[in-house]
Design an enzyme around this catalytic site. Structure first.
Site, PDB file in Angstrom:
ATOM      1  N   GLU A 216     -35.666 -19.235  34.331  1.00  0.00           N
ATOM      2  CA  GLU A 216     -34.854 -20.463  33.705  1.00  0.00           C
ATOM      3  C   GLU A 216     -35.519 -21.566  32.792  1.00  0.00           C
ATOM      4  O   GLU A 216     -35.254 -22.514  33.042  1.00  0.00           O
ATOM      5  CB  GLU A 216     -33.970 -21.022  35.035  1.00  0.00           C
ATOM      6  CG  GLU A 216     -33.408 -20.024  35.744  1.00  0.00           C
ATOM      7  CD  GLU A 216     -32.391 -20.437  37.006  1.00  0.00           C
ATOM      8  OE1 GLU A 216     -32.758 -21.352  37.587  1.00  0.00           O
ATOM      9  OE2 GLU A 216     -31.479 -19.857  37.347  1.00  0.00           O
TER      10      GLU A 216
ATOM     11  N   ASP B 155     -28.336 -14.612  43.700  1.00  0.00           N
ATOM     12  CA  ASP B 155     -28.806 -15.890  43.585  1.00  0.00           C
ATOM     13  C   ASP B 155     -27.904 -16.677  44.718  1.00  0.00           C
ATOM     14  O   ASP B 155     -27.070 -17.495  44.258  1.00  0.00           O
ATOM     15  CB  ASP B 155     -28.501 -16.683  42.264  1.00  0.00           C
ATOM     16  CG  ASP B 155     -28.993 -18.214  42.047  1.00  0.00           C
ATOM     17  OD1 ASP B 155     -29.534 -18.636  43.177  1.00  0.00           O
ATOM     18  OD2 ASP B 155     -29.006 -18.818  41.281  1.00  0.00           O
TER      19      ASP B 155
ATOM     20  N   GLU C 176     -24.667 -24.222  47.765  1.00  0.00           N
ATOM     21  CA  GLU C 176     -24.494 -24.312  46.156  1.00  0.00           C
ATOM     22  C   GLU C 176     -23.225 -23.420  45.852  1.00  0.00           C
ATOM     23  O   GLU C 176     -22.324 -23.954  44.992  1.00  0.00           O
ATOM     24  CB  GLU C 176     -25.812 -23.917  45.502  1.00  0.00           C
ATOM     25  CG  GLU C 176     -25.444 -23.671  43.974  1.00  0.00           C
ATOM     26  CD  GLU C 176     -26.726 -23.223  43.362  1.00  0.00           C
ATOM     27  OE1 GLU C 176     -27.645 -23.112  43.942  1.00  0.00           O
ATOM     28  OE2 GLU C 176     -26.588 -23.230  42.144  1.00  0.00           O
TER      29      GLU C 176
HETATM   30  C1  GCU Z   1     -30.149 -21.467  41.165  1.00  0.00           C
HETATM   31  C2  GCU Z   1     -29.619 -23.045  41.127  1.00  0.00           C
HETATM   32  C3  GCU Z   1     -30.689 -23.795  40.280  1.00  0.00           C
HETATM   33  C4  GCU Z   1     -32.158 -23.571  40.665  1.00  0.00           C
HETATM   34  C5  GCU Z   1     -32.336 -22.059  40.925  1.00  0.00           C
HETATM   35  C6  GCU Z   1     -33.726 -21.730  41.617  1.00  0.00           C
HETATM   36  O1  GCU Z   1     -30.013 -20.824  39.894  1.00  0.00           O
HETATM   37  O2  GCU Z   1     -28.296 -22.984  40.481  1.00  0.00           O
HETATM   38  O3  GCU Z   1     -30.208 -25.003  40.338  1.00  0.00           O
HETATM   39  O4  GCU Z   1     -32.859 -24.122  40.106  1.00  0.00           O
HETATM   40  O5  GCU Z   1     -31.498 -21.275  41.384  1.00  0.00           O
HETATM   41  O6  GCU Z   1     -33.521 -21.368  42.631  1.00  0.00           O
HETATM   42  O7  GCU Z   1     -34.773 -21.921  40.991  1.00  0.00           O
END
Ligand code: GCU
Length: 733
Positions: free
Chosen positions: A336, A415, A443
């Site tokens: 990410e 996730d 979440e």
């Molecule tokens: C999910 C979440 C993110 C978080 C990511 C992670 O995608 O939405 O906010 O950073 O998980 O676990 O790294």
């Protein structure tokens, strides 16, 4: 249609819903008045929310009397911080529940102090010499404890002992829990051992005081770029964590700011460590792999560059100078948008090991997250599959990680969706330490605004049999390192508590934090046992209260699933925005890979070996057989593994489309029943929590109708197949 357009098209169902709720409520009040028992509760209300399950309300006089033989004195074999916490907790609990004062004494090994009936707190090393033959029935592992009723020097004693002082503290919490739950403690000889050494929480707190995916207010650790001046809440949190055996806390977001490794910040961090230390909770940090370059003055963060290795060593040494019991690091890399070893063509093992080697001399650990995937996948390519990423990236590296490195694996391959199969990586790593990452903060499961008790979900994951080779290989044993005899491993929960009085933002959501801790200590406990304990500790022992709250909690995950993510399709939420509102279109036609592949002819991701992405091939053979064919695949994961026409007939006998309609209507109805069931508790619990939770259920009932109508209309407009029960109306748009 965009999710926003859907939300505009379907007004929030306030009036209709209120009428329904009103009628339901009238019925419930009538039932309630008829059955109302006399009001007896020593419970305090929302004003004591910060004590969560450690409220210690007074037991009724008759029950309290059964503990009359509890010795009135405590003897501490040592005077460490941990033993003092244990002593104070014991005094606090006994005063609250039994209305009695316990006197304290510290013995520095002088047996003469043991001159009366006493509760003795000390490590085994100190306890054994007190009396010949005073020894636990089995060897204690680190953090394990022993509760023993014994005669010492002729006095009636209750010994709370552990291999470590932390074990003694855990033993005291266990003893107090027994009293809260009105268990008999007259003749104890009980050993409890943790299932695994790793029992950590991760907090996703940012230094500005916000919390990523936090729904319980601002950070208890940070504000305005610094550690907060007042860390009272950190101590309170440490107490809660210790009471369920959690021994580590990573205090900052996995999307870490490099600045946390600057010397000035480490000095501040040591104050957090000080606040946690009396509770045996060790501090750790999430760090940015790019730190040597971002803040270290180097022109590289290549893990194989000796200057980078030296930088990590120096920085780690500095941390341990200030925080000698520092626990280690968590790393999110190549994920990410985070920097990672791919910049230099290095592997994740090489990245983990350079840090592991810096930590090793101090006994520190590095948790390297397996949540690595490409979020720019081409959605048009039907062979692409985000679910495959963790296994593809990490399985080939099995055996390449150092012994103090742990691969931290989310429970499912995507996730934290409302339903996913277990990650195949748990079976893929045999020569590497692993830990399971569970998400306590809700979440994708209602963000603490809707009830979703996650312990039943976690139990399914932990009890899942991977069938590696021929034997039973449960996920809980794989992560605890018991199957392949790894030196360490265990459980990590993303908790994200905040400054809100309720910690997680909602009183009932606290069952998830409690449940995570209890499962990390002993994953063989049942969801029923855990929720029963939690309810009685948090709300008292009124039968109606215990039965109703336990039943609501145990039912809540399947209800939430039924109107938000049926048949394993994944959460049909707005994945590009708040991860909360319905927004099924947002999953498609983008690179994030949370696709459900709904189109006019069918729905679901084909992940089969035969015709799909091949994800199923990552599981051991017997698990492959379970998922590969429509004949074997369980209904609740069908759309995770298969793309099927809407008319496909499930094992249940319903078509997929009718199941989707029905589950949404049934789920929304159940959510309205939550209100009715909750109203039946009026007068049985304190007014403040009764009202607070009632308002939450009323809100959830409305949200469930919104979800129902949005998803049913969306799927109808895609499929053009009518609801056999005629509930889903055509629209004129
Ligand atoms: C999910 C979440 C993110 C978080 C990511 C992670 O995608 O939405 O906010 O950073 O998980 O676990 O790294």
């Amino acid at each position: 249609m965009t999710p926003q357009a859907q939300n505009r098209a379907i007004p929030r169902p306030t009036r209709y819903c209120r009428v329904l709720l009103g009628l339901a409520a009238l019925g419930a009040v009538a039932v309630c008045l008829a059955a109302l028992p006399p009001l007896v509760h020593a419970e305090t209300g929302i004003e004591n929310a910060d004590e969560a399950w450690l409220r210690y309300p007074a037991l009724d006089a008759q029950t309290a009397k059964t503990y009359d033989r509890l010795p009135p004195r405590v003897v501490l074999l040592g005077d460490s911080l941990l033993l003092k916490s244990a002593e104070q907790e014991l005094m606090r609990g006994v005063a609250g529940m039994l209305g009695r004062t316990i006197e304290g004494e510290v013995s520095q090994g002088k047996m003469s102090l043991l001159s009366a009936n006493s509760i003795v707190l000390g490590t085994l090393e100190k306890v054994r010499p007190l009396e010949a033959g005073l020894s636990p029935p089995e060897e204690l592992r680190a953090d394990g404890f022993w509760l023993k009723s014994a005669r010492i020097h002729g006095f009636v004693c209750l010994v709370v002992s552990g291999a470590t002082e932390r074990g003694v503290l855990y033993g005291v919490f266990a003893l107090l829990r027994k009293i809260s739950l009105t268990e008999n403690i007259a003749a104890l000889d009980e050993v409890q051992q943790p299932y695994a050494p790793i029992r950590w929480v991760n907090q996703w707190d940012n230094l500005d005081g916000s919390i990523e995916r936090g729904y319980g207010g601002r950070s208890i650790f940070f504000a305005d770029g610094k550690v907060r001046n007042d860390l009272t809440r950190v101590s309170q949190y440490g107490r809660l964590l210790a009471s369920v055996g959690i021994n580590g806390c990573t205090v900052n977001n996995v999307n870490a700011q490099a600045r946390v490794l600057e010397p000035s910040f480490i000095a501040e961090l040591s104050r957090i460590a000080d606040a946690f230390r009396p509770w045996g909770v060790q501090v750790s940090l999430s760090v940015d792999l790019g730190s040597p370059k971002l803040i270290g003055g180097l022109d590289t963060f290549d893990p194989l560059d000796p200057r980078v290795a030296a930088w990590w060593r120096n920085r780690v040494d500095e941390i341990y100078r200030q925080i000698p019991d520092f626990d280690g690091f968590v790393v999110k890399a190549d994920s990410e948008g985070r920097l990672g070893p791919s910049t230099y063509g290095r592997t994740h093992a090489e990245a983990a090991n350079v840090i592991a080697r810096a930590l090793k001399p101090h006994g520190g650990l590095i948790f390297y997250r397996a949540f690595v995937y490409n979020h720019h996948l081409d959605w048009r390519d039907l062979t692409n599959d985000r679910a495959k990423a963790a296994y593809d990236n990490f399985q080939p590296l099995d055996g390449a990680f150092d012994d103090n490195a742990i691969v931290q694996i989310k429970n499912g391959p995507i996730d934290f969706q409302v339903r996913e199969p277990v990650s195949p990586l748990f079976a893929g790593l045999r020569r590497t330490n692993q830990a399971i990452e569970l998400q306590i903060t809700q979440e994708y499961t209602g963000q603490q605004r809707q009830l979703c008790f996650l312990v039943p979900m976690w139990k399914e994951v932990l009890d899942f049999d991977m069938h590696i080779e021929s034997g039973e290989t449960l996920v809980r044993n794989l992560v605890a390192g018991r199957v392949f005899h790894r030196p360490t491993g265990g459980f990590v929960g993303v908790s994200n508590v905040g400054l809100d009085a309720n910690w997680l933002g909602s009183p009932l959501a606290m069952a998830n934090l409690y449940g995570f801790g209890r499962l990390a200590w002993n994953p063989t406990l049942s969801a029923e046992t855990i929720v029963d304990e939690w309810t009685r500790l948090s709300f008292g022992s009124d039968r109606a209260v215990v039965q109703t709250i336990s039943a609501l909690q145990l039912h809540s995950w399947s209800v939430y699933e039924s109107y938000t993510g049926p048949l394993g399709a994944g959460t049909l939420t707005n994945i590009l925005g708040n991860h909360y509102d319905p927004g099924p279109e947002s999953s498609e036609r983008n690179g994030w890979g949370q696709w459900h592949r709904a189109d006019p002819s069918g729905i679901g991701m084909d992940r089969t070996i035969a015709t799909g992405t091949g994800f199923i091939g990552q599981y051991p053979a017997r698990v492959q057989k379970l998922y590969e064919t429509l004949a074997n695949c369980p209904d609740n994961l069908l759309l995770f593994f298969h793309h099927v026409p809407y008319t496909h007939v499930l094992h249940s006998g319903k078509t997929v489309i009718q199941h989707i309609y029905d589950s949404h209507y049934e789920g929304a109805e159940e959510a309205q029943n939550f209100v009715v069931r909750w109203r039946s508790l009026e007068g049985h619990i304190d007014e403040s929590r009764y009202r607070d939770i009632l308002a939450r259920f009323e809100y959830q009932a409305q949200e469930a109708v919104l979800w129902r109508d949005t998803i049913c209309r969306w799927i109808y407009e895609l499929s053009h197949i009518r609801d056999a029960k005629g509930r889903v109306a055509e629209t004129n748009r």
